[in-house]
Scaffold this motif. Sequence first.
Motif, PDB file in Angstrom:
ATOM      1  N   GLY A 355       0.783  -1.221   0.000  1.00  0.00           N
ATOM      2  CA  GLY A 355       0.000   0.000   0.000  1.00  0.00           C
ATOM      3  C   GLY A 355       0.815   1.271   0.000  1.00  0.00           C
ATOM      4  N   GLY A 356       2.134   1.137  -0.141  1.00  0.00           N
ATOM      5  CA  GLY A 356       3.001   2.312  -0.184  1.00  0.00           C
ATOM      6  C   GLY A 356       3.875   2.424   1.051  1.00  0.00           C
ATOM      7  N   PHE A 357       4.829   3.345   0.970  1.00  0.00           N
ATOM      8  CA  PHE A 357       5.795   3.555   2.050  1.00  0.00           C
ATOM      9  C   PHE A 357       5.496   4.871   2.753  1.00  0.00           C
ATOM     10  N   ASP A 358       5.127   4.790   4.030  1.00  0.00           N
ATOM     11  CA  ASP A 358       4.817   5.962   4.848  1.00  0.00           C
ATOM     12  C   ASP A 358       6.020   6.231   5.744  1.00  0.00           C
ATOM     13  N   TYR A 359       6.714   7.319   5.486  1.00  0.00           N
ATOM     14  CA  TYR A 359       7.967   7.623   6.181  1.00  0.00           C
ATOM     15  C   TYR A 359       7.787   7.703   7.698  1.00  0.00           C
ATOM     16  N   ALA A 360       6.762   8.418   8.153  1.00  0.00           N
ATOM     17  CA  ALA A 360       6.544   8.565   9.597  1.00  0.00           C
ATOM     18  C   ALA A 360       6.126   7.240  10.229  1.00  0.00           C
ATOM     19  N   ASN A 361       5.259   6.519   9.553  1.00  0.00           N
ATOM     20  CA  ASN A 361       4.806   5.236  10.083  1.00  0.00           C
ATOM     21  C   ASN A 361       5.963   4.248  10.198  1.00  0.00           C
ATOM     22  N   PHE A 362       6.851   4.280   9.203  1.00  0.00           N
ATOM     23  CA  PHE A 362       8.019   3.398   9.211  1.00  0.00           C
ATOM     24  C   PHE A 362       8.906   3.692  10.424  1.00  0.00           C
ATOM     25  N   ALA A 363       9.163   4.980  10.665  1.00  0.00           N
ATOM     26  CA  ALA A 363      10.012   5.357  11.797  1.00  0.00           C
ATOM     27  C   ALA A 363       9.390   4.947  13.128  1.00  0.00           C
ATOM     28  N   GLU A 364       8.100   5.087  13.240  1.00  0.00           N
ATOM     29  CA  GLU A 364       7.429   4.775  14.496  1.00  0.00           C
ATOM     30  C   GLU A 364       7.309   3.270  14.745  1.00  0.00           C
ATOM     31  N   ASN A 365       7.058   2.509  13.665  1.00  0.00           N
ATOM     32  CA  ASN A 365       6.704   1.104  13.849  1.00  0.00           C
ATOM     33  C   ASN A 365       7.769   0.102  13.406  1.00  0.00           C
ATOM     34  N   VAL A 366       8.769   0.552  12.666  1.00  0.00           N
ATOM     35  CA  VAL A 366       9.811  -0.369  12.216  1.00  0.00           C
ATOM     36  C   VAL A 366      11.120  -0.098  12.955  1.00  0.00           C
ATOM     37  N   THR A 367      11.661   1.098  12.806  1.00  0.00           N
ATOM     38  CA  THR A 367      12.902   1.425  13.514  1.00  0.00           C
ATOM     39  C   THR A 367      12.641   1.913  14.932  1.00  0.00           C
ATOM     40  N   GLY A 368      11.426   2.406  15.182  1.00  0.00           N
ATOM     41  CA  GLY A 368      11.083   2.879  16.516  1.00  0.00           C
ATOM     42  C   GLY A 368      11.549   4.286  16.810  1.00  0.00           C
ATOM     43  N   GLU A 369      12.206   4.918  15.850  1.00  0.00           N
ATOM     44  CA  GLU A 369      12.687   6.283  16.050  1.00  0.00           C
ATOM     45  C   GLU A 369      12.969   6.936  14.702  1.00  0.00           C
ATOM     46  N   PHE A 370      12.968   8.262  14.707  1.00  0.00           N
ATOM     47  CA  PHE A 370      13.356   9.023  13.519  1.00  0.00           C
ATOM     48  C   PHE A 370      14.872   9.200  13.580  1.00  0.00           C
ATOM     49  N   ARG A 371      15.556   8.524  12.664  1.00  0.00           N
ATOM     50  CA  ARG A 371      17.004   8.460  12.786  1.00  0.00           C
ATOM     51  C   ARG A 371      17.763   9.482  11.948  1.00  0.00           C
ATOM     52  N   SER A 372      17.103  10.152  11.047  1.00  0.00           N
ATOM     53  CA  SER A 372      17.836  11.082  10.197  1.00  0.00           C
ATOM     54  C   SER A 372      18.366  12.254  11.008  1.00  0.00           C
ATOM     55  N   PRO A 373      19.654  12.575  10.869  1.00  0.00           N
ATOM     56  CA  PRO A 373      20.207  13.721  11.582  1.00  0.00           C
ATOM     57  C   PRO A 373      19.796  15.062  10.978  1.00  0.00           C
ATOM     58  N   THR A 374      19.224  15.025   9.779  1.00  0.00           N
ATOM     59  CA  THR A 374      18.847  16.270   9.107  1.00  0.00           C
ATOM     60  C   THR A 374      17.337  16.404   8.918  1.00  0.00           C
ATOM     61  N   GLY A 375      16.591  15.378   9.294  1.00  0.00           N
ATOM     62  CA  GLY A 375      15.149  15.401   9.068  1.00  0.00           C
ATOM     63  C   GLY A 375      14.767  14.954   7.680  1.00  0.00           C
ATOM     64  N   ALA A 376      15.700  14.322   6.972  1.00  0.00           N
ATOM     65  CA  ALA A 376      15.424  13.833   5.621  1.00  0.00           C
ATOM     66  C   ALA A 376      16.277  12.607   5.343  1.00  0.00           C
ATOM     67  N   ASN A 377      15.769  11.746   4.487  1.00  0.00           N
ATOM     68  CA  ASN A 377      16.531  10.599   4.009  1.00  0.00           C
ATOM     69  C   ASN A 377      16.440  10.526   2.490  1.00  0.00           C
ATOM     70  N   SER A 378      17.304   9.753   1.912  1.00  0.00           N
ATOM     71  CA  SER A 378      17.417   9.714   0.459  1.00  0.00           C
ATOM     72  C   SER A 378      16.221   9.047  -0.201  1.00  0.00           C
TER      73      SER A 378
END
Length: 562
Positions: A355-378
């Motif tokens: 159903g697509g890739f949700d950046y915020a949902n991924f951080a919350e439910n897969v890695t458990g945190e927002f890991r980008s030091p700049t607030g963005a990923n490639s």
Amino acid sequence: MKRIYTHIQHAVCWGMLAFAFGSCGDFLDRPTVDSYTIDIFYQTDEQCFQAVNPIYNSPWYDYQRGFFKVGEVLSGNYYMGNSPYLTFTINSTDQDLVNMSASLWSVNAYCNGILENIEAKSGPNVSQVVKNTVKGEALVWKAMAYFYLVRTFGAVPIVHNNSEEIAAGNYNEVFKAPVEDVYQYIVMTLEKAVEWLPLNNRPGRIDRFTAYALLSKVYLTKSGYGQSGSRDQTDLDKAAEYARKVIDESGRVLAPVYSDIFRLENNFSSESLLAWHWVSSEVWTSQNTLQSDLALTGFSEFGDTWGDWGGPSIDLQDDFNENALSLTRNNVDVRRKATMMMYGDVYTYFWADQGGFDYANFAENVTGEFRSPTGANSVKHLVGNNSDHVAGIGAPMRNMSTSLSTHLLRLADVYLIYAEAIMGNAGSTTDAKALEAYNAVRKRAGFSGNTTSITWQDVWKERRLELACEGDRWYDYVRWHYYEPAAAIAELKGQRRSFYIGLDDFYKTESFDPNVTRYDDNPVIPNITSAHFQLPFPDTDLTMNPNLLKDPVKFDFSSIQY
């Protein structure tokens, strides 16, 4: 220099024997080494194309990381933690630098092997058109390798014929050629390619318009070398002339949707004039591995991604009028989302089977945190999961291995080259054709209306936004530094090249506290000097050839034959 020439010797063998790869599409249609000898190969048109196919990927493999770190981290487009490319502290033992140098010399050697063998070994049933086409493709790749070499290292040796160098036994004594001679060599190489290449070639392959496009970029770059405050008008005119040929005569058009350029199904996009065409196969070096370096942990099911702690720079976000310290996105410029994923972004082309890739949902439910030091990923250079790969080309990817092409020269680049070359030293222009090219790029990016006058700074910024994270930005700084060194250095020093503190807390609570979430309290400002615009030769090369530490020696062009 032994490392360079060790790779030259290896690559001569590659040029004679090609690769022991199986068949998987045009760019993996390569001979099995144990099935022939050099004397019985090159007997058909198809065998000749098979011989040149590997130059579209394998010899370039070890250049991938250097390509990204030099082009994007060094230029301030991308943040990578403690990388020496971020702080201008690269030394001659840096492994990415070592690999980059060896890769570029291997490309040159492979091309030389093709040029030596195609006429000498080809059979009576091979058409002259095919022989010329294959030689022309090799010449363009050879020119591209030298274009990277001269802009990365400055003065470098010119190795025109590997067999002659090896036979002479003086390959550890070769001198560098002056920068202006290297550019002359690139131009003459591309001019010969123009003579040999067809107007149109098979999809994804180099044609005459590729050579014209690269000539336009080379002339724009060399126009500033040895100048002060302005550029050579003759070179600017040449850049405009060749760019115009591509625009008017190639029949190529900009892809309607910007993000589509970077999808697997568009590996052979009409907009792409020159690209590495990778293939995920059982043979290492045929594949694109950039997803592993750039994607978030868990992005693919192979456990082969580790790009969490880097990301598109805050300075690049500023140019996109984007702000990671906001929960809402500025989506006026569609290139931003196609370049960097940020809080709130959802991608239908990644993880499509889910159903697509949700950046915020991924951080919350897969890695458990927002890991980008700049607030963005490639986003660029990513395919997604294996299902996305199969959907794109009908074949799976492998561990650290995708088939996504890396576009090195695109039509949009040529449009902006034309606009800048027409503007020349004037600093601004109202030329109708220049504006048409510039506005076409802007319109595709999502901007309405037509600009009626543009400045050099407009084009400079547009190049950054259009080509961000495509390995090109540092080389724009190199060419600017050629004729306005103080201005280039000042801009680099003024960039926001550091990181944010407290982003994870901000995104999780959706409550901004400037005492918790803020830009780095003590960002390092790199001590950039003119010396940093030439990267050091690897120490392994310097040890074996002390002449690389000596002044360049004028190259003798009288013996050059193609």
